[in-house]
Design a protein around this motif. Structure first.
Motif, PDB file in Angstrom:
ATOM      1  N   LEU A  49       1.586   1.928  -0.312  1.00  0.00           N
ATOM      2  CA  LEU A  49       0.648   0.889   0.109  1.00  0.00           C
ATOM      3  C   LEU A  49       1.228  -0.509  -0.021  1.00  0.00           C
ATOM      4  CD1 LEU A  49      -2.683   2.227  -1.478  1.00  0.00           C
ATOM      5  CD2 LEU A  49      -1.966   2.338   0.915  1.00  0.00           C
ATOM      6  N   THR A  50       2.442  -0.618  -0.578  1.00  0.00           N
ATOM      7  CA  THR A  50       3.042  -1.950  -0.771  1.00  0.00           C
ATOM      8  C   THR A  50       4.131  -2.240   0.253  1.00  0.00           C
ATOM      9  OG1 THR A  50       2.585  -1.862  -3.152  1.00  0.00           O
ATOM     10  CG2 THR A  50       4.257  -3.433  -2.407  1.00  0.00           C
ATOM     11  N   TYR A  51       5.098  -1.351   0.415  1.00  0.00           N
ATOM     12  CA  TYR A  51       6.264  -1.678   1.246  1.00  0.00           C
ATOM     13  C   TYR A  51       6.049  -1.495   2.750  1.00  0.00           C
ATOM     14  CZ  TYR A  51       9.271  -2.587  -2.738  1.00  0.00           C
ATOM     15  OH  TYR A  51       9.838  -3.141  -3.864  1.00  0.00           O
ATOM     16  N   PRO A  52       5.562  -0.347   3.255  1.00  0.00           N
ATOM     17  CA  PRO A  52       5.403  -0.230   4.718  1.00  0.00           C
ATOM     18  C   PRO A  52       4.504  -1.297   5.335  1.00  0.00           C
ATOM     19  CG  PRO A  52       5.318   1.932   3.708  1.00  0.00           C
ATOM     20  CD  PRO A  52       5.294   0.940   2.590  1.00  0.00           C
ATOM     21  N   PRO A  53       3.347  -1.681   4.738  1.00  0.00           N
ATOM     22  CA  PRO A  53       2.524  -2.716   5.362  1.00  0.00           C
ATOM     23  C   PRO A  53       3.199  -4.088   5.444  1.00  0.00           C
ATOM     24  CG  PRO A  53       1.200  -1.436   3.836  1.00  0.00           C
ATOM     25  CD  PRO A  53       2.622  -1.052   3.611  1.00  0.00           C
ATOM     26  N   VAL A  54       4.261  -4.311   4.618  1.00  0.00           N
ATOM     27  CA  VAL A  54       4.963  -5.600   4.693  1.00  0.00           C
ATOM     28  C   VAL A  54       5.540  -5.816   6.083  1.00  0.00           C
ATOM     29  CG1 VAL A  54       6.968  -6.871   3.819  1.00  0.00           C
ATOM     30  CG2 VAL A  54       5.447  -5.707   2.220  1.00  0.00           C
ATOM     31  N   LEU A  55       5.954  -4.736   6.745  1.00  0.00           N
ATOM     32  CA  LEU A  55       6.539  -4.860   8.086  1.00  0.00           C
ATOM     33  C   LEU A  55       5.516  -5.355   9.101  1.00  0.00           C
ATOM     34  CD1 LEU A  55       8.578  -1.517   8.113  1.00  0.00           C
ATOM     35  CD2 LEU A  55       9.333  -3.804   7.431  1.00  0.00           C
ATOM     36  N   VAL A  56       4.222  -5.140   8.794  1.00  0.00           N
ATOM     37  CA  VAL A  56       3.172  -5.557   9.731  1.00  0.00           C
ATOM     38  C   VAL A  56       2.567  -6.895   9.328  1.00  0.00           C
ATOM     39  CG1 VAL A  56       0.953  -4.919  10.775  1.00  0.00           C
ATOM     40  CG2 VAL A  56       2.669  -3.155  10.276  1.00  0.00           C
TER      41      VAL A  56
END
Length: 413
Positions: free
Chosen positions: A83-90
């Motif tokens: 929930l922390t790293y993948p959403p950073v791309l968006v």
């Protein structure tokens, strides 16, 4: 009572502060996400993630007695990474504020010193993302790093203080329980030695006086009642002091598990399906368990404690208390007679060692690999203690006052 109330208040203050920190930070992130020119589906996805995050974060940080089991916190840590790293791309730099919460969760879940290395890697990942082409932001890498360090250290400090307060409260509760059991044993012994001997003296002297008092004398009935009451009271005292059985072993195990859970220490208890040790064995193992748990709470840095009761093929009952709270400087060597983190400064273990030896058992401690194991092993059918030479029965009507005096002097009265 006042100290316990203060420690409970400290835990409550830490819980409220933590909840405000998490919800306030996520609310700010939600405001920033809504301000971004994103599609409706992306915004809804981001808000759903922000709704899930409080449960994940508070599940990771919850202080005792609401602290989740150790394996559950590992699962939540993995979910928090997703929930922390993948959403950073968006959502880009708006989502980088969550790196501090992840670093704090790593420090609270992963054992040292690995946790420090991973937390530093999480903090360093922020500037790396800023300087890469994956995240576009006007903030500098140093700003993101400082924000991550401040948030992570703040979360760790609040939760760690709550854990210390809970550990201290559990330690005081266990110390009070130990003092209560020792005081009860002392009172029972004093009651047996002092009151019992005095009642014996009253009964014997009353009966001797009855022999020289005619039945027609008014005082004869009074002396007879005194002798009867002394005999009855002496029997009651012997009944009380002869049945000083403490709580059963499974009750002591339940109490130990509750105390350790309140202190934030993950506990696993193993008990045979059918075990009914004799009173002496149950009392001795209960005393060993109380002393061991007290030492875990007061002298160790344990995050996990395993309590196991097993029966051996030789017809013996074994109790082991294994905790991982030995500092690295003490955990490199093992010794069957060492005491490590369970030694303390008193003579509790020394007294218990003599007590187990008297029942034909053994008591050992072993330190290895950061773990300290306290093991007590007793026969299920312990040998009866040798009886001292039987003195003349002081309630025997044939005894004289001189015989009674010699019995009292032999008993130390």
């Amino acid at each position: 009572m006042r100290r316990r109330t203060r420690m409970t208040q400290a835990t409550g203050v830490a819980s409220v502060s933590l909840a405000l920190l998490v919800t306030g930070s996520l609310a700010l992130i939600a405001v920033d996400v809504l301000a971004q020119p994103l599609s409706r589906g992306t915004l809804i996805t981001g808000l759903i993630l922000l709704i899930l995050l409080p449960a994940v974060l508070l599940g990771q940080y919850a202080p005792p007695p609401y602290r989740l089991p150790y394996r559950w916190r590992w699962g939540l840590l993995g979910l928090q990474v997703l929930l922390t790293y993948p959403p950073v791309l968006v959502f880009e730099f708006k989502w980088l504020s969550l790196l501090g919460f992840l670093a704090g969760a790593v420090l609270l879940t992963v054992p040292r010193p690995v946790s420090i290395v991973i937390a530093l890697a999480v903090a360093a990942s922020g500037p790396l993302l800023v300087h890469s082409s994956l995240v576009s932001t006007s903030r500098g890498g140093m700003s993101v790093l400082v924000s991550t360090v401040i948030t992570g250290s703040g979360v760790y400090a609040v939760v760690h203080l709550a854990l210390l307060a809970a550990r201290l409260q559990a330690s005081h509760s266990q110390a009070a329980r130990l003092a209560e059991h020792r005081e009860r044993a002392r009172i029972a012994q004093d009651l047996h030695d002092l009151v019992g001997s005095s009642l014996v003296s009253i009964a014997v002297q009353s009966e001797n006086a009855l022999r020289h008092t005619p039945a027609s004398t008014p005082g004869h009935q009074v002396l007879s009642e005194i002798a009867t009451l002394a005999r009855r009271a002496h029997g009651e005292v012997r009944g009380i002091t002869g049945n000083r059985a403490s709580a059963q072993l499974h009750t002591e195990l339940a109490h130990a598990q509750r105390l350790l859970s309140q202190a934030g220490i993950s506990t696993r208890t193993t008990l045979p399906p059918r075990v009914d040790p004799p009173g002496l064995v149950s009392d001795c193992l209960g005393a060993v368990l109380r002393e061991g748990i007290g030492n875990v709470l007061q002298h160790s840095r344990a995050s996990r404690c395993d309590i196991e009761v097993t029966t051996t093929a030789a017809g013996r009952l074994r109790l082991s208390v294994d905790n991982d709270g030995v500092p690295p400087t003490e955990g490199g060597t093992g010794s069957a007679g060492g005491t490590g983190s369970v030694s303390g400064s008193g003579s509790g273990l020394a007294n218990l060692r003599f007590r187990t030896l008297a029942l034909g058992g053994t008591l050992t401690t072993h330190i290895s690999g950061g773990h300290c194991v306290l093991t007590a092993e007793l026969p299920l059918d312990p040998p009866a203690p040798p009886d001292p030479p039987a003195p003349p029965d002081p309630l025997d009507p044939s005894m004289t006052l001189g015989d009674t005096d010699r019995v009292h002097k032999g008993a130390g009265v």
